[in-house]
Every structure is written in structure tokens, then in C-alpha cells.
Design a protein around this motif. Sequence first.
Motif, PDB file in Angstrom:
ATOM      1  N   TYR A   1      15.109  -5.771   0.229  1.00  0.00           N
ATOM      2  CA  TYR A   1      14.599  -4.517  -0.322  1.00  0.00           C
ATOM      3  C   TYR A   1      15.407  -3.367   0.270  1.00  0.00           C
ATOM      4  O   TYR A   1      15.827  -3.390   1.424  1.00  0.00           O
ATOM      5  CB  TYR A   1      13.100  -4.346  -0.072  1.00  0.00           C
ATOM      6  CG  TYR A   1      12.616  -4.520   1.346  1.00  0.00           C
ATOM      7  CD1 TYR A   1      12.432  -3.427   2.179  1.00  0.00           C
ATOM      8  CD2 TYR A   1      12.308  -5.788   1.847  1.00  0.00           C
ATOM      9  CE1 TYR A   1      11.958  -3.572   3.480  1.00  0.00           C
ATOM     10  CE2 TYR A   1      11.840  -5.958   3.147  1.00  0.00           C
ATOM     11  CZ  TYR A   1      11.667  -4.851   3.959  1.00  0.00           C
ATOM     12  OH  TYR A   1      11.207  -5.002   5.246  1.00  0.00           O
ATOM     13  N   HIS A   2      15.647  -2.353  -0.564  1.00  0.00           N
ATOM     14  CA  HIS A   2      16.559  -1.273  -0.178  1.00  0.00           C
ATOM     15  C   HIS A   2      16.320  -0.076  -1.079  1.00  0.00           C
ATOM     16  O   HIS A   2      15.713  -0.191  -2.149  1.00  0.00           O
ATOM     17  CB  HIS A   2      18.016  -1.733  -0.288  1.00  0.00           C
ATOM     18  CG  HIS A   2      18.349  -2.423  -1.586  1.00  0.00           C
ATOM     19  ND1 HIS A   2      18.858  -1.758  -2.675  1.00  0.00           N
ATOM     20  CD2 HIS A   2      18.219  -3.720  -1.973  1.00  0.00           C
ATOM     21  CE1 HIS A   2      19.048  -2.610  -3.672  1.00  0.00           C
ATOM     22  NE2 HIS A   2      18.664  -3.817  -3.274  1.00  0.00           N
ATOM     23  N   ASP A   3      16.802   1.105  -0.662  1.00  0.00           N
ATOM     24  CA  ASP A   3      16.641   2.298  -1.484  1.00  0.00           C
ATOM     25  C   ASP A   3      17.902   3.139  -1.467  1.00  0.00           C
ATOM     26  O   ASP A   3      18.754   3.008  -0.575  1.00  0.00           O
ATOM     27  CB  ASP A   3      15.431   3.126  -1.033  1.00  0.00           C
ATOM     28  CG  ASP A   3      15.672   3.875   0.261  1.00  0.00           C
ATOM     29  OD1 ASP A   3      16.167   3.236   1.235  1.00  0.00           O
ATOM     30  OD2 ASP A   3      15.372   5.079   0.340  1.00  0.00           O
ATOM     31  N   HIS A   4      18.023   4.000  -2.464  1.00  0.00           N
ATOM     32  CA  HIS A   4      19.211   4.827  -2.647  1.00  0.00           C
ATOM     33  C   HIS A   4      18.796   6.164  -3.254  1.00  0.00           C
ATOM     34  O   HIS A   4      17.952   6.206  -4.156  1.00  0.00           O
ATOM     35  CB  HIS A   4      20.212   4.141  -3.590  1.00  0.00           C
ATOM     36  CG  HIS A   4      20.458   2.705  -3.263  1.00  0.00           C
ATOM     37  ND1 HIS A   4      21.484   2.283  -2.448  1.00  0.00           N
ATOM     38  CD2 HIS A   4      19.777   1.577  -3.611  1.00  0.00           C
ATOM     39  CE1 HIS A   4      21.435   0.972  -2.323  1.00  0.00           C
ATOM     40  NE2 HIS A   4      20.406   0.519  -3.019  1.00  0.00           N
ATOM     41  N   TRP A   5      19.396   7.238  -2.773  1.00  0.00           N
ATOM     42  CA  TRP A   5      19.264   8.544  -3.398  1.00  0.00           C
ATOM     43  C   TRP A   5      20.530   8.800  -4.199  1.00  0.00           C
ATOM     44  O   TRP A   5      21.639   8.741  -3.665  1.00  0.00           O
ATOM     45  CB  TRP A   5      19.066   9.631  -2.361  1.00  0.00           C
ATOM     46  CG  TRP A   5      17.692   9.646  -1.746  1.00  0.00           C
ATOM     47  CD1 TRP A   5      17.262   8.946  -0.663  1.00  0.00           C
ATOM     48  CD2 TRP A   5      16.565  10.398  -2.216  1.00  0.00           C
ATOM     49  NE1 TRP A   5      15.934   9.216  -0.414  1.00  0.00           N
ATOM     50  CE2 TRP A   5      15.482  10.108  -1.342  1.00  0.00           C
ATOM     51  CE3 TRP A   5      16.367  11.290  -3.279  1.00  0.00           C
ATOM     52  CZ2 TRP A   5      14.218  10.683  -1.518  1.00  0.00           C
ATOM     53  CZ3 TRP A   5      15.118  11.862  -3.446  1.00  0.00           C
ATOM     54  CH2 TRP A   5      14.060  11.558  -2.570  1.00  0.00           C
TER      55      TRP A   5
ATOM     56  N   HIS B   1      15.425   9.353  -6.392  1.00  0.00           N
ATOM     57  CA  HIS B   1      15.174   8.234  -5.483  1.00  0.00           C
ATOM     58  C   HIS B   1      15.026   6.936  -6.277  1.00  0.00           C
ATOM     59  O   HIS B   1      14.223   6.850  -7.207  1.00  0.00           O
ATOM     60  CB  HIS B   1      13.902   8.501  -4.681  1.00  0.00           C
ATOM     61  CG  HIS B   1      13.828   7.770  -3.386  1.00  0.00           C
ATOM     62  ND1 HIS B   1      12.771   7.908  -2.509  1.00  0.00           N
ATOM     63  CD2 HIS B   1      14.676   6.894  -2.795  1.00  0.00           C
ATOM     64  CE1 HIS B   1      12.976   7.160  -1.444  1.00  0.00           C
ATOM     65  NE2 HIS B   1      14.124   6.524  -1.609  1.00  0.00           N
TER      66      HIS B   1
ATOM     67  N   ILE C   1      14.257   2.822  -5.636  1.00  0.00           N
ATOM     68  CA  ILE C   1      13.694   1.920  -4.629  1.00  0.00           C
ATOM     69  C   ILE C   1      13.626   0.510  -5.208  1.00  0.00           C
ATOM     70  O   ILE C   1      13.036   0.293  -6.273  1.00  0.00           O
ATOM     71  CB  ILE C   1      12.283   2.386  -4.212  1.00  0.00           C
ATOM     72  CG1 ILE C   1      12.334   3.818  -3.675  1.00  0.00           C
ATOM     73  CG2 ILE C   1      11.694   1.435  -3.174  1.00  0.00           C
ATOM     74  CD1 ILE C   1      10.960   4.422  -3.396  1.00  0.00           C
TER      75      ILE C   1
ATOM     76  N   LEU D   1       7.708   0.658   1.636  1.00  0.00           N
ATOM     77  CA  LEU D   1       7.599   1.279   0.319  1.00  0.00           C
ATOM     78  C   LEU D   1       6.752   2.544   0.390  1.00  0.00           C
ATOM     79  O   LEU D   1       7.133   3.585  -0.168  1.00  0.00           O
ATOM     80  CB  LEU D   1       6.988   0.300  -0.677  1.00  0.00           C
ATOM     81  CG  LEU D   1       6.638   0.886  -2.049  1.00  0.00           C
ATOM     82  CD1 LEU D   1       7.871   1.411  -2.759  1.00  0.00           C
ATOM     83  CD2 LEU D   1       5.912  -0.153  -2.901  1.00  0.00           C
TER      84      LEU D   1
ATOM     85  N   LYS E   1       8.770   5.262   1.934  1.00  0.00           N
ATOM     86  CA  LYS E   1       9.834   5.727   1.046  1.00  0.00           C
ATOM     87  C   LYS E   1       9.273   6.603  -0.073  1.00  0.00           C
ATOM     88  O   LYS E   1       9.879   7.619  -0.452  1.00  0.00           O
ATOM     89  CB  LYS E   1      10.604   4.538   0.465  1.00  0.00           C
ATOM     90  CG  LYS E   1      11.459   3.798   1.482  1.00  0.00           C
ATOM     91  CD  LYS E   1      12.529   4.704   2.065  1.00  0.00           C
ATOM     92  CE  LYS E   1      13.376   4.014   3.104  1.00  0.00           C
ATOM     93  NZ  LYS E   1      14.424   4.916   3.661  1.00  0.00           N
TER      94      LYS E   1
ATOM     95  N   ALA F   1      10.062   8.848  -8.311  1.00  0.00           N
ATOM     96  CA  ALA F   1      10.895   7.797  -7.749  1.00  0.00           C
ATOM     97  C   ALA F   1      10.875   6.630  -8.730  1.00  0.00           C
ATOM     98  O   ALA F   1       9.838   6.318  -9.324  1.00  0.00           O
ATOM     99  CB  ALA F   1      10.353   7.348  -6.394  1.00  0.00           C
TER     100      ALA F   1
ATOM    101  N   VAL G   1      11.115   2.696  -9.182  1.00  0.00           N
ATOM    102  CA  VAL G   1      10.891   1.496  -8.379  1.00  0.00           C
ATOM    103  C   VAL G   1      11.207   0.277  -9.233  1.00  0.00           C
ATOM    104  O   VAL G   1      10.822   0.212 -10.416  1.00  0.00           O
ATOM    105  CB  VAL G   1       9.434   1.431  -7.884  1.00  0.00           C
ATOM    106  CG1 VAL G   1       9.223   0.217  -6.983  1.00  0.00           C
ATOM    107  CG2 VAL G   1       9.073   2.722  -7.139  1.00  0.00           C
TER     108      VAL G   1
END
Length: 293
Positions: free
Chosen positions: A121-125, A130, A132, A154, A157, A168, A170
Motif C-alpha cells: 500500500y502506498h500513496d502519491h500526491w 491525493h 491512495i 489509510l 492519509k 482523495a 482511493v
Amino acid sequence: MEANGPKAQGDARSEERLLRFQVITDTHVRADGGHLYNRRLARALADIAETAPDSAGIMHVGDVTDHGFPDEYAAFRHIWDAHRARLPELRLTMGNHDVGLGERESRIANFLSATEMPAPYHDHWIEGVHFIFLGTETNHELHASLSGEQLAWLAAKLDEGASSRLPAFVFLHQPLLDTVAGSRTGQNWHGVVQDAELKAVLARHRGGAILFSGHTHWEMEAAHNHFAGDEALPPMFNAASVAYLWTDADERKEGSQGYDVEVYRDRVIVRGRDFERGAWIAGARYELAYPRP
């Protein structure tokens, strides 16, 4: 307020678009380079390159491969490399076919190595928006299992963007029960072990999140392809499949579909794309106003 349904192409407001991206899922790439699924992925990527040269990213919601084998990932990379010069960055999460029932560590490691993703699991702007990505941490045959740590991550975030007017986005391969097409009671293609726990996290951010899932392959023409959100949950979309489709009659259907998403300061527009025909899908156009109440 949300407007749901087909719109004329010329009805866009004058406000400048902030961001555009695509959502694909369930490519099921095989080791055989000439396999139909592989050809459909190549066609989808070519269509995106042609119709969305300004795209900020392609988001893949899992089942990248059909079995999670190294030679299938090699075939996937070959297809991607043949098109990447005309495409934006690709970000992915795992599906059940990627993880399978083999040794957990090696299957997850194969996915991370082949896709160059940093973790399950990871996130990016991206340009102030956003993104996720959630992912299973246990190799169930069908379901996703999310640890308490991932659910807490989560929540944190989603809190990061709580003051933003923009939602965001997801991404999780398996849908939640009784939301999108294929996940309805009796259809049996929902698939999150911690269904109630994930819904509880999303409920606290129902006005600031949109969830995209795959797994069911349900065509975008099906009833409930889009879950509009309610007093407890945010909007959700089933992203169908690039490899093949499924119908409300519980039958396989040949075809290849995905989503094109446009983000404005006051709304998000989601449009279904038929990659096989190179056309927009009638009835699969949704406009979501933000911020939501």
C-alpha cells in the motif's frame, strides 16, 4: 449534489481542468505475448495515448497478471515499454491473481519488483491531488486482507487532505459488500475481509474520498456500476476490466473497458471508455460536485 448520466460533450464549464487520469484494472496478462488479454492491454494503452495526451497518470487496480508468474510480469513490462513513451506514469495495486495461493513473500515480492511499486500500500500526491492505493497483505484466493496498520495508515492519509476541497482517490482491487456491480448480495464478488473496518474508516471521510475497485469485471452498462455514496459511505466505481467483462446475467462477455477521470475545483467527471471500440460508453458518465456535504 451529483448529476448522473450521459451529457453532451460540449457542456463542460469554462473553469480550467486541474487534472486528468485513467483507471484500468484486471488486465490478466499471460506469458504468451499474442494472447487476447495482452492484445487488449496494448489496445487500451494506445487508446489512452491517443485520447488523453494530457493525462497525469494511469491507475491500475490489480490483477495485472493472470497468475502472478515472473514470465507474465515480463510480458506486461514488454507491453508497457512499447507504449510508455506516449503515456504518463503508471501506478498499481495488487489483485488476487497477482498474489495467488503461492508463497506469500515471493508473490508479493514479484509484484513489487515487476511494477516498481514501493509497498503493498502506498500513496502519491500528483498536482495537488491525493492518490491512495490499498493492497492485500495476505494471499487469500479471492479476498483482500488489510492489517490494522494499513487501516490506520489509510485514516491518517485521508486526514492529510481533510481541509482540501478536492477528494482523495482511493484504489483497492476488491470492492466492498453491497456497493458496486458484482458486490451486491447474491453476486458474491465483494472481497474485503475487514469490510466493516474499512467502511468505518471511509465513513469518516465520506465527503472527501472516491473509491475505485476492480475484481468483478462487471461491465459499465450494468446496474450499480456506480455506487453514488450515501449517509455513511463515499462514492465508489467499479472499473470493469481490460481483459474481459461480466454481466448481470452472470455471464462472461468479450470486451475491454476502463475509466477516464477529470478533476476540476468544484467537481469530478468520470467517463467510461470502451477500449475495444474506441468509444465513450453511453450512460457511463458521472459528475460529482465537491465539496460534498
